[in-house]
Scaffold this motif. Structure first.
Motif, PDB file in Angstrom:
ATOM      1  N   VAL A  81      26.573  35.689  31.730  1.00  0.00           N
ATOM      2  CA  VAL A  81      28.199  35.813  31.658  1.00  0.00           C
ATOM      3  C   VAL A  81      28.657  36.028  33.102  1.00  0.00           C
ATOM      4  O   VAL A  81      28.228  37.088  33.455  1.00  0.00           O
ATOM      5  CB  VAL A  81      28.211  37.222  30.658  1.00  0.00           C
ATOM      6  CG1 VAL A  81      29.710  37.540  30.620  1.00  0.00           C
ATOM      7  CG2 VAL A  81      27.516  37.084  29.387  1.00  0.00           C
ATOM      8  N   SER A  82      29.560  35.135  33.301  1.00  0.00           N
ATOM      9  CA  SER A  82      30.094  35.472  34.796  1.00  0.00           C
ATOM     10  C   SER A  82      31.312  36.110  34.735  1.00  0.00           C
ATOM     11  O   SER A  82      32.172  36.435  33.556  1.00  0.00           O
ATOM     12  CB  SER A  82      30.232  34.185  35.364  1.00  0.00           C
ATOM     13  OG  SER A  82      31.380  33.479  34.590  1.00  0.00           O
ATOM     14  N   LEU A  83      31.781  36.509  35.733  1.00  0.00           N
ATOM     15  CA  LEU A  83      32.843  37.670  35.922  1.00  0.00           C
ATOM     16  C   LEU A  83      34.047  36.972  35.458  1.00  0.00           C
ATOM     17  O   LEU A  83      34.865  37.613  34.758  1.00  0.00           O
ATOM     18  CB  LEU A  83      33.152  38.009  37.568  1.00  0.00           C
ATOM     19  CG  LEU A  83      34.189  38.896  37.656  1.00  0.00           C
ATOM     20  CD1 LEU A  83      34.132  40.228  36.995  1.00  0.00           C
ATOM     21  CD2 LEU A  83      34.466  39.111  39.129  1.00  0.00           C
ATOM     22  N   ASP A  84      34.164  35.547  35.505  1.00  0.00           N
ATOM     23  CA  ASP A  84      35.638  34.717  35.102  1.00  0.00           C
ATOM     24  C   ASP A  84      35.671  34.839  33.604  1.00  0.00           C
ATOM     25  O   ASP A  84      36.584  34.470  32.874  1.00  0.00           O
ATOM     26  CB  ASP A  84      36.009  33.779  35.870  1.00  0.00           C
ATOM     27  CG  ASP A  84      34.758  32.676  35.707  1.00  0.00           C
ATOM     28  OD1 ASP A  84      34.063  32.894  34.802  1.00  0.00           O
ATOM     29  OD2 ASP A  84      34.753  31.695  36.439  1.00  0.00           O
ATOM     30  N   GLU A  85      34.512  35.082  32.848  1.00  0.00           N
ATOM     31  CA  GLU A  85      34.464  35.224  31.423  1.00  0.00           C
ATOM     32  C   GLU A  85      34.726  36.418  30.794  1.00  0.00           C
ATOM     33  O   GLU A  85      34.841  36.599  29.492  1.00  0.00           O
ATOM     34  CB  GLU A  85      32.843  34.474  31.024  1.00  0.00           C
ATOM     35  CG  GLU A  85      33.015  32.962  31.497  1.00  0.00           C
ATOM     36  CD  GLU A  85      31.330  32.651  30.880  1.00  0.00           C
ATOM     37  OE1 GLU A  85      31.264  31.601  30.561  1.00  0.00           O
ATOM     38  OE2 GLU A  85      30.633  33.461  31.530  1.00  0.00           O
TER      39      GLU A  85
END
Lengths: 436, 436
Positions: free
Chosen positions: A219-223
């Motif tokens: 899960v990346s920050l922009d998600e």
């Protein structure tokens, strides 16, 4: 006297955490060696400015400005610089040289986690980060190891001490946001530039880390949906308490199903938490992480979420783990992303909402409003109407507080758009999600 | 489809935990294999009576009464029989055959821990026991790993769900002990023979395990002071609440200094906990462990302390850890008893006390009582006197409630002996320690 193999430990960063780690390591070195089965020799502390004032003294001969040389001679590198660069580069250099790395850096993990874990795996090194979320609170190991045989359903975390201090003060003292923030700054809970905290970005970093770990999914920050507390008013906090809630900035990581597909979601926003929920009792700058798992049920982990010496405790725990692994050999635990679930945007989130409206005080308004909710398949759980307000305004208004049953965020957003456009609605005063 | 090395898992015991472990392992086997990096094949469940009714069905072909054969063919043995024998013998057989062992058995650990850890170390096997304390709550790993770089000062644990349910019911419903116990039995929180719970023995087992782990020192069960809740009355619980406390059965593990020597102490007894302490909010059959460490400050771990499926969560977490270690190789983490501190008896404990006395209602009594405390160097913090009682008795009496400053247990015990012998004291109604 037992003879141990000696491990060379390099600390990057001489700030409040770095100087405490150095001090505790020098002070309790023998004790830690006994627990680790290896000597832990502090070979240096890399700093930007050797003359900067520090919380605890670091012996002068250990201080260096040459981080890269320090890294190359170390078995274990402790990165406590924070921020993305040069932290990312240093961590990669350390891992590529075969050193284990310990970091408290949520930003670099949330932004570059996959790259860093991949680099560690390539050379059989380990990356430890218990201190990156919740300060001294053990949460990384419980999620990675203790709950490895369970399925985490949901995490509700108070993971930013500054905003919890501010919201708690607004609740208990009746402060407005700017007053509480000023006090937080005065006490050192808030940075000179408080944007990362009150904008929710610090909590969003931590949400990305927790969601990745709990759901075995990148899960990346922009998600991560991110909404800070800058819009929270004293009036909202007071109204919340009257209705049986307290306002908390939560990091929420959930398994959800959207259009029949199982996935996950991560979001940070102010939320109404019922007063009888364990998170409601988390006061001041403390942190707490509430975990719901299929078999384990509800668990909570509570403690100091920040502070130099508290964070140093978590770093030193990782240091003993890293040393034990050096002694034991073997590749250690790789980060697992086997599940690789889709990450859904906020529009797919399902929760309850409290919508506060100022409406025209005339017959038929409630029916009109109720119809608008119904049109978007949002089911109303409770409505309360305050005494008519809007004195001095062109026409009399009343305040309606509507609490919904669980609804999809996209439906609620469409409802709010319709409410805003409706001639009977003077204004949409606030929309808050209800959690816990 | 990834091919994993297959690990053979034997479960001993088909009770509520054993049947849940088997069911979850069969249901989520692939998911757990992905996390562990190894297949987890359930090769059998050893039971005493194959026809006993169970919470969840275990496939008939997996059930056996031949535990010893099952153990010999396993890579990992999960011991969920409970009690000392045959559990101890089976665990030793498994370790000696080179298998890792996972157990939820606090009694065998508290009574025979050193023997079992020694056997594991001899063959390079591991003994996991996250489920032995606090059910689903991760507490073993946080103490062993996360806090390995810190110094634990004190642990206050609510580690027995049955007694917490009973005391909570006495507090919130006004029950007497026997009523609350009857309800706990009806709901399945208490065993048919509740002695181990209400006598404090279950909590004492857990105190021995926690103290050993936290202080890197062997603390055996017979070094744990144990006092159950059988003497707690509804009147005491009501009086406690009026004075701002709630009565909890606590397992207390502390570093203390006695006669200038640093050591540790472990004790289990009912205690007064201030209403604003986080442990006061632990209701029903829940457990919580409150840890104070030098650097980390105060931490709390909260959740379900028992239950088949909850405990199975902790067991399966250990199973994934064990499998990861099998894949990684290496000796794993040995239990550390490097500190080997002396264990002091209860007489050396230092805490605050609430002493309730029925005294003759006549001039000069308070001065006499105060002198008795002073004679034993016990300093009084507060005294309150209730309205005169003893109606119908030979002479009028009054109730005195005295709260002391911190005092050594031996001094307090000598004070109580003097009070009992004093002609102005009609009776020593209760003596309760104040913690937290």
């Amino acid at each position: 006297m037992i003879e141990y193999r000696n491990l060379r430990v390099a600390v990057l960063g001489g700030g409040s955490v770095g100087s405490q780690v150095a001090a505790l390591l020098l002070q309790h070195g023998e004790e830690l060696a006994a627990r680790a089965g290896a000597g832990l020799e502090l070979v240096g502390v890399a700093v930007r400015n050797p003359d900067a004032p520090r919380d605890t003294d670091i012996p002068a001969h250990l201080i260096t400005t040459d981080a890269e040389s320090l890294i190359l001679g170390a078995d274990i590198v402790v990165e406590l610089i924070g921020g993305i660069e040069p932290a990312r580069t240093y961590i990669l250099q350390a891992l590529n040289s075969g050193a284990d790395v310990i970091t408290a850096n949520k930003a670099v993990l949330a932004n570059h986690g996959p790259e860093l874990f991949e680099a560690a795996e390539q050379v059989g090194a380990q990356l430890y980060y218990e201190a990156a979320v919740g300060g001294a609170i053990p949460i990384i190991r419980p999620l990675r190891d203790s709950l490895a045989g369970d399925r985490v359903k949901r995490i509700l975390g108070i993971v930013n001490g500054t905003t919890n201090y501010i919201l708690d003060r607004m609740d208990t003292r009746g402060d407005e946001l700017r007053e509480a923030l000023a006090e937080a700054t005065r006490l050192g809970y808030a940075e000179a530039d408080p944007t990362a905290d009150i904008g929710g970005f610090d909590a969003a970093n931590k949400a990305a880390i927790l969601a990745s770990l709990a759901f075995h999914t990148t899960v990346s920050l922009d998600e991560v949906y991110c909404e800070g507390i800058t819009g929270v008013t004293g009036e909202q906090v007071r109204a919340a308490r009257k209705a049986g809630y307290v306002v908390k900035l939560l990091a929420i990581c959930e398994r959800i199903t959207a259009d029949g597909v199982e996935g996950v979601s991560a979001r940070v926003h102010p939320a109404l938490v019922p007063l009888d929920h364990p998170l409601a009792a988390v006061h001041g700058a403390n942190n707490a992480v509430f975990v719901e798992a299929e078999a384990a049920g509800s668990l909570m982990f509570y403690g100091a979420g920040a502070g130099g010496v508290e964070t140093a405790s978590a770093v030193l725990g990782d240091l003993v783990s890293a040393a034990r692994r050096h002694v034991a050999g073997g590749p250690g635990v790789a980060e697992s992303t086997h599940a690789n679930l889709p990450v859904f945007p906020i529009a797919s989130a399902i929760t309850r909402y409290q919508v506060t409206l100022e409406v025209n005080d005339e017959p038929g308004v409630l029916a009109t409003i109720a119809q608008l909710f119904s049109d978007h398949s949002v089911s109303v759980e409770a409505v309360s109407q305050s005494v008519a307000g809007g004195q001095g305004a062109e026409r009399p208004t009343a305040t309606l507080v509507i609490v919904t049953h669980e609804a999809i965020e996209s439906s609620l957003a469409a409802t709010v758009a319709s409410l805003t456009a409706s001639p009977v609605v003077a204004s949409v005063v606030s929309v808050l999600r209800v959690e816990g």
